[in-house]
Write a protein that holds these residues in place. Sequence first.
Motif, PDB file in Angstrom:
ATOM      1  N   LEU A 115      40.778  24.179 -32.199  1.00 36.77           N
ATOM      2  CA  LEU A 115      39.754  24.088 -31.967  1.00 36.77           C
ATOM      3  C   LEU A 115      38.515  25.179 -32.094  1.00 36.77           C
ATOM      4  CD1 LEU A 115      40.855  22.802 -28.369  1.00 36.77           C
ATOM      5  CD2 LEU A 115      39.365  21.670 -29.843  1.00 36.77           C
ATOM      6  N   ASN A 116      39.248  26.182 -32.438  1.00 33.00           N
ATOM      7  CA  ASN A 116      38.219  27.668 -32.594  1.00 33.00           C
ATOM      8  C   ASN A 116      37.485  27.374 -34.006  1.00 33.00           C
ATOM      9  OD1 ASN A 116      37.291  30.069 -32.336  1.00 33.00           O
ATOM     10  ND2 ASN A 116      38.855  31.127 -33.255  1.00 33.00           N
ATOM     11  N   ALA A 117      38.040  26.653 -34.776  1.00 34.98           N
ATOM     12  CA  ALA A 117      37.444  26.352 -36.066  1.00 34.98           C
ATOM     13  C   ALA A 117      36.454  25.218 -36.003  1.00 34.98           C
ATOM     14  CB  ALA A 117      38.623  25.929 -37.066  1.00 34.98           C
ATOM     15  N   CYS A 118      36.295  24.728 -35.032  1.00 35.21           N
ATOM     16  CA  CYS A 118      35.135  23.570 -34.810  1.00 35.21           C
ATOM     17  C   CYS A 118      33.730  24.447 -34.730  1.00 35.21           C
ATOM     18  CB  CYS A 118      35.647  22.736 -33.699  1.00 35.21           C
ATOM     19  SG  CYS A 118      37.006  21.695 -33.860  1.00 35.21           S
ATOM     20  N   GLY A 119      33.878  25.330 -33.902  1.00 33.92           N
ATOM     21  CA  GLY A 119      32.540  26.143 -33.486  1.00 33.92           C
ATOM     22  C   GLY A 119      31.680  26.527 -34.856  1.00 33.92           C
ATOM     23  N   SER A 120      30.471  26.609 -34.778  1.00 29.70           N
ATOM     24  CA  SER A 120      29.732  27.015 -35.742  1.00 29.70           C
ATOM     25  C   SER A 120      28.738  28.235 -35.024  1.00 29.70           C
ATOM     26  CB  SER A 120      28.657  25.969 -36.100  1.00 29.70           C
ATOM     27  OG  SER A 120      27.785  26.529 -37.193  1.00 29.70           O
ATOM     28  N   VAL A 121      28.614  29.485 -35.929  1.00 33.68           N
ATOM     29  CA  VAL A 121      27.903  30.377 -35.563  1.00 33.68           C
ATOM     30  C   VAL A 121      26.676  30.676 -36.474  1.00 33.68           C
ATOM     31  CG1 VAL A 121      29.954  31.906 -34.635  1.00 33.68           C
ATOM     32  CG2 VAL A 121      29.098  31.802 -37.219  1.00 33.68           C
ATOM     33  N   THR A 122      26.231  29.605 -37.111  1.00 32.63           N
ATOM     34  CA  THR A 122      25.068  29.671 -37.904  1.00 32.63           C
ATOM     35  C   THR A 122      23.914  29.368 -36.941  1.00 32.63           C
ATOM     36  OG1 THR A 122      25.172  27.531 -38.768  1.00 32.63           O
ATOM     37  CG2 THR A 122      26.272  29.311 -40.057  1.00 32.63           C
ATOM     38  N   SER A 123      22.813  29.779 -37.300  1.00 35.03           N
ATOM     39  CA  SER A 123      21.534  29.359 -36.510  1.00 35.03           C
ATOM     40  C   SER A 123      21.079  27.763 -36.977  1.00 35.03           C
ATOM     41  CB  SER A 123      20.198  30.147 -36.836  1.00 35.03           C
ATOM     42  OG  SER A 123      19.893  29.846 -38.265  1.00 35.03           O
ATOM     43  N   LEU A 124      20.583  27.247 -36.039  1.00 33.07           N
ATOM     44  CA  LEU A 124      20.357  25.728 -35.944  1.00 33.07           C
ATOM     45  C   LEU A 124      19.100  25.563 -37.102  1.00 33.07           C
ATOM     46  CD1 LEU A 124      20.494  25.046 -32.251  1.00 33.07           C
ATOM     47  CD2 LEU A 124      22.233  24.274 -33.846  1.00 33.07           C
ATOM     48  N   LYS A 125      19.300  24.403 -37.781  1.00 32.20           N
ATOM     49  CA  LYS A 125      18.192  24.068 -38.550  1.00 32.20           C
ATOM     50  C   LYS A 125      17.943  22.749 -38.566  1.00 32.20           C
ATOM     51  CE  LYS A 125      18.958  28.198 -41.623  1.00 32.20           C
ATOM     52  NZ  LYS A 125      19.426  28.503 -42.799  1.00 32.20           N
ATOM     53  N   PRO A 126      16.669  22.162 -38.975  1.00 30.81           N
ATOM     54  CA  PRO A 126      16.571  20.649 -38.940  1.00 30.81           C
ATOM     55  C   PRO A 126      17.555  20.346 -39.898  1.00 30.81           C
ATOM     56  CG  PRO A 126      14.437  21.732 -39.374  1.00 30.81           C
ATOM     57  CD  PRO A 126      15.594  22.782 -38.922  1.00 30.81           C
ATOM     58  N   ALA A 127      17.616  18.763 -40.098  1.00 31.98           N
ATOM     59  CA  ALA A 127      18.511  18.400 -41.115  1.00 31.98           C
ATOM     60  C   ALA A 127      17.843  18.211 -42.319  1.00 31.98           C
ATOM     61  CB  ALA A 127      18.770  16.899 -40.616  1.00 31.98           C
ATOM     62  N   GLN A 128      18.465  18.265 -43.218  1.00 29.00           N
ATOM     63  CA  GLN A 128      17.546  17.945 -44.627  1.00 29.00           C
ATOM     64  C   GLN A 128      16.787  16.951 -44.948  1.00 29.00           C
ATOM     65  OE1 GLN A 128      20.020  18.467 -48.171  1.00 29.00           O
ATOM     66  NE2 GLN A 128      18.451  19.039 -49.424  1.00 29.00           N
ATOM     67  N   GLY A 129      15.367  17.287 -45.127  1.00 30.07           N
ATOM     68  CA  GLY A 129      14.426  16.126 -45.329  1.00 30.07           C
ATOM     69  C   GLY A 129      13.742  16.015 -44.025  1.00 30.07           C
ATOM     70  N   GLN A 130      13.997  16.601 -42.844  1.00 29.16           N
ATOM     71  CA  GLN A 130      13.689  16.446 -41.469  1.00 29.16           C
ATOM     72  C   GLN A 130      12.797  17.891 -41.263  1.00 29.16           C
ATOM     73  OE1 GLN A 130      13.569  13.461 -39.732  1.00 29.16           O
ATOM     74  NE2 GLN A 130      14.854  12.573 -41.330  1.00 29.16           N
ATOM     75  N   SER A 131      11.873  17.484 -40.233  1.00 29.47           N
ATOM     76  CA  SER A 131      10.901  18.970 -39.829  1.00 29.47           C
ATOM     77  C   SER A 131      11.239  19.015 -38.096  1.00 29.47           C
ATOM     78  CB  SER A 131       9.458  18.775 -40.148  1.00 29.47           C
ATOM     79  OG  SER A 131       9.013  17.672 -39.559  1.00 29.47           O
ATOM     80  N   LEU A 132      10.814  20.172 -37.666  1.00 25.13           N
ATOM     81  CA  LEU A 132      11.083  20.277 -36.380  1.00 25.13           C
ATOM     82  C   LEU A 132       9.950  19.346 -35.734  1.00 25.13           C
ATOM     83  CD1 LEU A 132      10.848  24.144 -36.263  1.00 25.13           C
ATOM     84  CD2 LEU A 132      12.916  22.665 -35.493  1.00 25.13           C
ATOM     85  N   PRO A 133      10.076  19.028 -34.404  1.00 25.49           N
ATOM     86  CA  PRO A 133       9.169  18.310 -33.581  1.00 25.49           C
ATOM     87  C   PRO A 133       7.661  19.121 -33.851  1.00 25.49           C
ATOM     88  CG  PRO A 133      11.122  18.785 -32.076  1.00 25.49           C
ATOM     89  CD  PRO A 133      11.169  19.297 -33.463  1.00 25.49           C
ATOM     90  N   VAL A 134       6.773  17.872 -33.430  1.00 24.80           N
ATOM     91  CA  VAL A 134       5.567  18.588 -33.635  1.00 24.80           C
ATOM     92  C   VAL A 134       5.089  19.681 -32.240  1.00 24.80           C
ATOM     93  CG1 VAL A 134       4.395  16.660 -34.961  1.00 24.80           C
ATOM     94  CG2 VAL A 134       4.554  16.652 -32.418  1.00 24.80           C
ATOM     95  N   ALA A 135       4.238  20.425 -32.574  1.00 27.43           N
ATOM     96  CA  ALA A 135       3.846  21.077 -31.245  1.00 27.43           C
ATOM     97  C   ALA A 135       3.284  20.307 -30.044  1.00 27.43           C
ATOM     98  CB  ALA A 135       2.648  22.333 -31.598  1.00 27.43           C
ATOM     99  N   PRO A 136       3.894  20.813 -28.967  1.00 27.99           N
ATOM    100  CA  PRO A 136       3.386  20.262 -27.448  1.00 27.99           C
ATOM    101  C   PRO A 136       1.938  20.383 -27.594  1.00 27.99           C
ATOM    102  CG  PRO A 136       5.247  21.651 -26.950  1.00 27.99           C
ATOM    103  CD  PRO A 136       4.886  21.813 -28.410  1.00 27.99           C
ATOM    104  N   TYR A 137       1.271  19.419 -26.748  1.00 25.31           N
ATOM    105  CA  TYR A 137      -0.053  19.276 -26.642  1.00 25.31           C
ATOM    106  C   TYR A 137      -0.576  20.718 -25.877  1.00 25.31           C
ATOM    107  CZ  TYR A 137      -4.716  18.079 -24.861  1.00 25.31           C
ATOM    108  OH  TYR A 137      -6.105  18.057 -24.461  1.00 25.31           O
ATOM    109  N   GLY A 138      -1.396  21.297 -26.245  1.00 25.02           N
ATOM    110  CA  GLY A 138      -2.064  22.717 -25.789  1.00 25.02           C
ATOM    111  C   GLY A 138      -1.229  23.850 -26.447  1.00 25.02           C
ATOM    112  N   ALA A 139      -0.163  23.763 -27.038  1.00 21.48           N
ATOM    113  CA  ALA A 139       0.847  24.911 -27.578  1.00 21.48           C
ATOM    114  C   ALA A 139       0.178  25.441 -28.863  1.00 21.48           C
ATOM    115  CB  ALA A 139       2.076  24.369 -27.622  1.00 21.48           C
ATOM    116  N   THR A 140       0.124  26.412 -29.174  1.00 19.79           N
ATOM    117  CA  THR A 140      -0.547  27.165 -30.417  1.00 19.79           C
ATOM    118  C   THR A 140       0.297  27.061 -31.545  1.00 19.79           C
ATOM    119  OG1 THR A 140       0.274  29.194 -29.686  1.00 19.79           O
ATOM    120  CG2 THR A 140      -1.919  28.752 -29.079  1.00 19.79           C
TER     121      THR A 140
END
Length: 80
Positions: free
Chosen positions: A14-39
Motif C-alpha cells: 500500500l505504501n508503494a501505491c502513493g505518488s509524491v510527484t506534483s500533479l500535471k494534466p494528462a499528456q495532450g490535455q491542458s488545464l481547465p480554462v480560467a474561471p470567468y473574471g479570473a486573471t
Amino acid sequence: MKKHLAALAAVLALNACGSVTSLKPAQGQSLPVAPYGATATPTPTELLTPDNQARPQRSEDLLRKSESRRGDDFDLPPPN
C-alpha cells in the motif's frame, strides 16, 4: 509469524501505491480554462485546495451554561 509477515507485506504494498510527484494534466490535455473574471488559470494545487465555503471553520462559541434564547421575530403563527 505468517500473519505478521503478511501484514507487513500488505503495508509495504500500500505504501508503494502513493505518488509524491506534483500533479500535471494528462499528456495532450491542458488545464481547465480560467474561471470567468479570473486573471489567470488556477494551478492544480489551487484547484485542489478547498475554499472557506467548502470547509467552513468550526464555531468556537460553546455554551458554558444554560441560557434562555432570545425571541425570534420571524417565528410567527400560521395565517388563518
